[in-house]
Design a protein around this motif. Structure first.
Motif, PDB file in Angstrom:
ATOM      1  N   LYS A 205       0.823  -1.213   0.000  1.00  0.00           N
ATOM      2  CA  LYS A 205       0.000   0.000   0.000  1.00  0.00           C
ATOM      3  C   LYS A 205       0.852   1.256   0.000  1.00  0.00           C
ATOM      4  CE  LYS A 205      -3.786  -2.325   2.401  1.00  0.00           C
ATOM      5  NZ  LYS A 205      -4.704  -2.306   3.560  1.00  0.00           N
ATOM      6  N   SER A 206       1.890   1.237  -0.805  1.00  0.00           N
ATOM      7  CA  SER A 206       2.743   2.424  -0.911  1.00  0.00           C
ATOM      8  C   SER A 206       2.161   3.377  -1.946  1.00  0.00           C
ATOM      9  CB  SER A 206       4.160   2.011  -1.322  1.00  0.00           C
ATOM     10  OG  SER A 206       4.954   3.153  -1.543  1.00  0.00           O
ATOM     11  N   GLU A 207       2.219   4.665  -1.709  1.00  0.00           N
ATOM     12  CA  GLU A 207       1.675   5.642  -2.646  1.00  0.00           C
ATOM     13  C   GLU A 207       2.618   5.945  -3.794  1.00  0.00           C
ATOM     14  OE1 GLU A 207       0.659   9.076  -0.468  1.00  0.00           O
ATOM     15  OE2 GLU A 207      -0.985   8.124   0.644  1.00  0.00           O
ATOM     16  N   LYS A 208       3.904   5.722  -3.602  1.00  0.00           N
ATOM     17  CA  LYS A 208       4.866   6.009  -4.664  1.00  0.00           C
ATOM     18  C   LYS A 208       5.988   4.997  -4.599  1.00  0.00           C
ATOM     19  CE  LYS A 208       5.398  10.001  -6.184  1.00  0.00           C
ATOM     20  NZ  LYS A 208       5.671  11.425  -6.450  1.00  0.00           N
ATOM     21  N   PHE A 209       6.362   4.540  -5.773  1.00  0.00           N
ATOM     22  CA  PHE A 209       7.434   3.540  -5.851  1.00  0.00           C
ATOM     23  C   PHE A 209       8.710   4.224  -6.300  1.00  0.00           C
ATOM     24  CE2 PHE A 209       9.975   0.503  -8.262  1.00  0.00           C
ATOM     25  CZ  PHE A 209      10.158  -0.461  -7.293  1.00  0.00           C
ATOM     26  N   LYS A 210       9.759   4.013  -5.561  1.00  0.00           N
ATOM     27  CA  LYS A 210      11.044   4.618  -5.876  1.00  0.00           C
ATOM     28  C   LYS A 210      12.110   3.543  -5.846  1.00  0.00           C
ATOM     29  CE  LYS A 210      14.249   8.250  -4.363  1.00  0.00           C
ATOM     30  NZ  LYS A 210      14.515   9.283  -3.357  1.00  0.00           N
TER      31      LYS A 210
ATOM     32  N   SER B 114       1.119   7.448 -14.018  1.00  0.00           N
ATOM     33  CA  SER B 114       1.141   6.573 -12.851  1.00  0.00           C
ATOM     34  C   SER B 114       1.878   7.227 -11.680  1.00  0.00           C
ATOM     35  CB  SER B 114       1.815   5.248 -13.219  1.00  0.00           C
ATOM     36  OG  SER B 114       2.012   4.461 -12.071  1.00  0.00           O
ATOM     37  N   LYS B 115       1.572   6.741 -10.481  1.00  0.00           N
ATOM     38  CA  LYS B 115       2.225   7.253  -9.269  1.00  0.00           C
ATOM     39  C   LYS B 115       3.608   6.655  -9.088  1.00  0.00           C
ATOM     40  CE  LYS B 115      -0.036   3.675  -6.505  1.00  0.00           C
ATOM     41  NZ  LYS B 115      -0.966   3.404  -5.387  1.00  0.00           N
ATOM     42  N   TYR B 116       3.922   5.603  -9.846  1.00  0.00           N
ATOM     43  CA  TYR B 116       5.210   4.943  -9.699  1.00  0.00           C
ATOM     44  C   TYR B 116       6.285   5.652 -10.511  1.00  0.00           C
ATOM     45  CZ  TYR B 116       2.124   1.299  -8.001  1.00  0.00           C
ATOM     46  OH  TYR B 116       1.176   0.607  -7.315  1.00  0.00           O
ATOM     47  N   ARG B 117       7.471   5.656  -9.981  1.00  0.00           N
ATOM     48  CA  ARG B 117       8.589   6.269 -10.684  1.00  0.00           C
ATOM     49  C   ARG B 117       9.857   5.494 -10.383  1.00  0.00           C
ATOM     50  NH1 ARG B 117      10.815  11.667  -7.597  1.00  0.00           N
ATOM     51  NH2 ARG B 117      11.205  10.720  -5.575  1.00  0.00           N
ATOM     52  N   PHE B 118      10.886   5.735 -11.190  1.00  0.00           N
ATOM     53  CA  PHE B 118      12.181   5.121 -10.914  1.00  0.00           C
ATOM     54  C   PHE B 118      13.248   6.203 -10.832  1.00  0.00           C
ATOM     55  CE2 PHE B 118      11.884   4.983 -15.601  1.00  0.00           C
ATOM     56  CZ  PHE B 118      13.062   5.619 -15.956  1.00  0.00           C
ATOM     57  N   GLN B 119      14.274   5.907 -10.084  1.00  0.00           N
ATOM     58  CA  GLN B 119      15.445   6.781  -9.977  1.00  0.00           C
ATOM     59  C   GLN B 119      16.680   5.907 -10.117  1.00  0.00           C
ATOM     60  OE1 GLN B 119      15.595   9.321  -6.560  1.00  0.00           O
ATOM     61  NE2 GLN B 119      17.783   9.714  -6.752  1.00  0.00           N
ATOM     62  N   ILE B 120      17.492   6.189 -11.118  1.00  0.00           N
ATOM     63  CA  ILE B 120      18.661   5.360 -11.412  1.00  0.00           C
ATOM     64  C   ILE B 120      19.920   6.205 -11.296  1.00  0.00           C
ATOM     65  CG2 ILE B 120      19.814   3.950 -13.148  1.00  0.00           C
ATOM     66  CD1 ILE B 120      17.105   3.280 -14.302  1.00  0.00           C
ATOM     67  N   ASN B 121      20.793   5.791 -10.395  1.00  0.00           N
ATOM     68  CA  ASN B 121      22.082   6.444 -10.205  1.00  0.00           C
ATOM     69  C   ASN B 121      23.138   5.350 -10.233  1.00  0.00           C
ATOM     70  OD1 ASN B 121      24.419   7.698  -9.170  1.00  0.00           O
ATOM     71  ND2 ASN B 121      23.174   9.233  -8.131  1.00  0.00           N
ATOM     72  N   THR B 122      23.777   5.151 -11.371  1.00  0.00           N
ATOM     73  CA  THR B 122      24.672   4.003 -11.562  1.00  0.00           C
ATOM     74  C   THR B 122      25.981   4.463 -12.204  1.00  0.00           C
ATOM     75  OG1 THR B 122      23.555   3.601 -13.663  1.00  0.00           O
ATOM     76  CG2 THR B 122      22.812   2.325 -11.790  1.00  0.00           C
ATOM     77  N   PRO B 123      26.904   4.969 -11.435  1.00  0.00           N
ATOM     78  CA  PRO B 123      28.148   5.514 -12.003  1.00  0.00           C
ATOM     79  C   PRO B 123      29.016   4.483 -12.706  1.00  0.00           C
ATOM     80  CG  PRO B 123      28.276   5.379  -9.602  1.00  0.00           C
ATOM     81  CD  PRO B 123      26.856   5.111  -9.963  1.00  0.00           C
ATOM     82  N   ALA B 124      28.872   3.192 -12.368  1.00  0.00           N
ATOM     83  CA  ALA B 124      29.714   2.159 -12.994  1.00  0.00           C
ATOM     84  C   ALA B 124      29.021   1.456 -14.158  1.00  0.00           C
ATOM     85  CB  ALA B 124      30.137   1.126 -11.952  1.00  0.00           C
ATOM     86  N   LEU B 125      27.771   1.817 -14.440  1.00  0.00           N
ATOM     87  CA  LEU B 125      26.993   1.128 -15.468  1.00  0.00           C
ATOM     88  C   LEU B 125      27.627   1.299 -16.844  1.00  0.00           C
ATOM     89  CD1 LEU B 125      24.293  -0.469 -15.472  1.00  0.00           C
ATOM     90  CD2 LEU B 125      23.223   1.593 -16.403  1.00  0.00           C
TER      91      LEU B 125
END
Length: 360
Positions: A109-114, A134-145
């Motif tokens: 029952k989370s309002e936002k997905f991070k 949608s209320k869902y979002r992503f955050q990507i911080n990958t310096p070695a990718l």
């Protein structure tokens, strides 16, 4: 007395044999252990302590093993012991399916997905099929990718940052009703991949980019060497316009791959307005392009025109490879090979190679 002495001598002889036998067995065990690798020696000498062999393996090998597991199973190993707790965060490959993540988030029952990705990650496959509202979002911080494959929709709050080492990327973004605003969002997303050497786009992504041609901050891909454009039936000519915009922003491109003839439009008998436009030739086409591969060529007039323009503009082109799409229409074009051979070539060293294949 004599009998007692005989029995005593016999006991001493047996004891001596037992001791010698034990010493020989001990020497054999020591010899066998020294022939083992350090990991196996450590595992064997600690059998009395019930230490498992797998936990004795180095981190590099354990994380390689975990990379073959689904992400949920990989994370689950963290409960085994303190030895395993941080290992899943060091896995170099991550394959994420948004559906499973969102289901779990809904259960809580989370309002936002991070979601924020681990600092050592090398390869990331992300399928993000939520609606842009949608209320869902992503955050990507990958310096070695180093490799990034994204498919799905973008949300206004999605964050893609700190990707200095990504050299290969596949972007398969889906459509949106508010096309102009979405085009800016897609350009901003693709702009985070400015260091890529190899980039692959689908037709929808290219279409969306074409609607953002007036975007003020269109990035320049200084290191882009290979661009692949894939599509399927039902898309408009705007897709090619989006590819040409990217060509203008990739001054050092050497390889251009076009796959599936139907990506250029659902009605290939109509003229392509973007091919009829007399725009400036992208710098990469005229001075750097050495290889062009066209997979799924059907011999249509618009395809012929596209090849003609490439041959005319590419001054250093060495190879033009055309894989023919076997369809009935080609039976009415028995001489299209000869027609292509008659096109003017700015590069005298260019060789045209033909192949036949089947495409879905």
């Amino acid at each position: 007395m004599k009998l007692q002495r005989i029995e005593t001598d016999e006991r001493e002889r047996r004891e001596t044999q037992r001791i010698e036998k034990a010493e020989r067995a001990k020497r054999r065990n020591v010899s066998s252990v020294t022939c083992l690798s350090p990991v196996r020696q450590n595992a064997q000498t600690n059998t009395d302590d019930y230490q498992d062999i797998i936990s004795s393996l180095p981190n590099s090998l354990l994380t390689h093993i975990l990379s073959f597991l689904p992400i949920r199973d990989s994370v689950s190993t963290s409960i085994l012991s303190s030895r395993w707790r941080p290992l899943w965060t060091l896995v170099p490959v991550l394959d994420l399916n948004q559906v499973g993540l969102v289901e779990r988030c809904s259960e809580e029952k989370s309002e936002k997905f991070k979601f924020v990705v681990v600092g050592t990650l090398k390869r990331l496959h992300l399928r993000w099929n939520v609606q842009p509202s949608s209320k869902y979002r992503f955050q990507i911080n990958t310096p070695a990718l180093e490799y990034f494959h994204f498919s799905g929709n973008l949300n206004g709050d999605d964050v893609l940052e700190n990707l200095p080492n990504v050299v290969e990327s596949v972007v398969q973004i889906e459509g949106c009703d508010r096309i102009n605003d979405y085009a800016k969002r897609v350009w901003d997303f693709v702009g985070k991949l400015f260091n890529v050497i190899s980039l692959e786009l689908n037709a929808i992504t290219a279409q969306i980019l074409s609607h953002g041609s007036n975007h003020e901050d269109i990035p320049t891909f200084h290191y882009l060497s290979s661009l692949k454009f894939c599509g399927s039936i039902g898309f408009e000519w705007y897709a090619w316009h989006g590819v040409r915009l990217l060509l203008c922003q990739a001054p050092k491109l050497q390889t251009l791959i076009i796959e599936d003839s139907f990506m250029l439009g659902s009605n290939l008998t109509k003229p392509n307005p973007f091919l009829e436009e007399r725009l400036d030739v992208p710098e990469c086409i005229s001075s750097h392009l050495t290889t062009c591969i066209y997979k799924g060529f059907g011999g249509y007039e618009n395809e012929m025109e596209l090849v003609r323009q490439i041959l005319k503009a590419a001054r250093v082109l060495q190879t033009l490879k055309i894989t023919v799409y076997r369809i009935p229409n080609l039976k009415n074009r028995p001489h299209f090979h000869r027609e292509l051979s008659k096109f003017h070539k700015s590069s005298q060293n260019c060789q045209i190679a033909f192949d036949e294949g089947y495409f879905k």
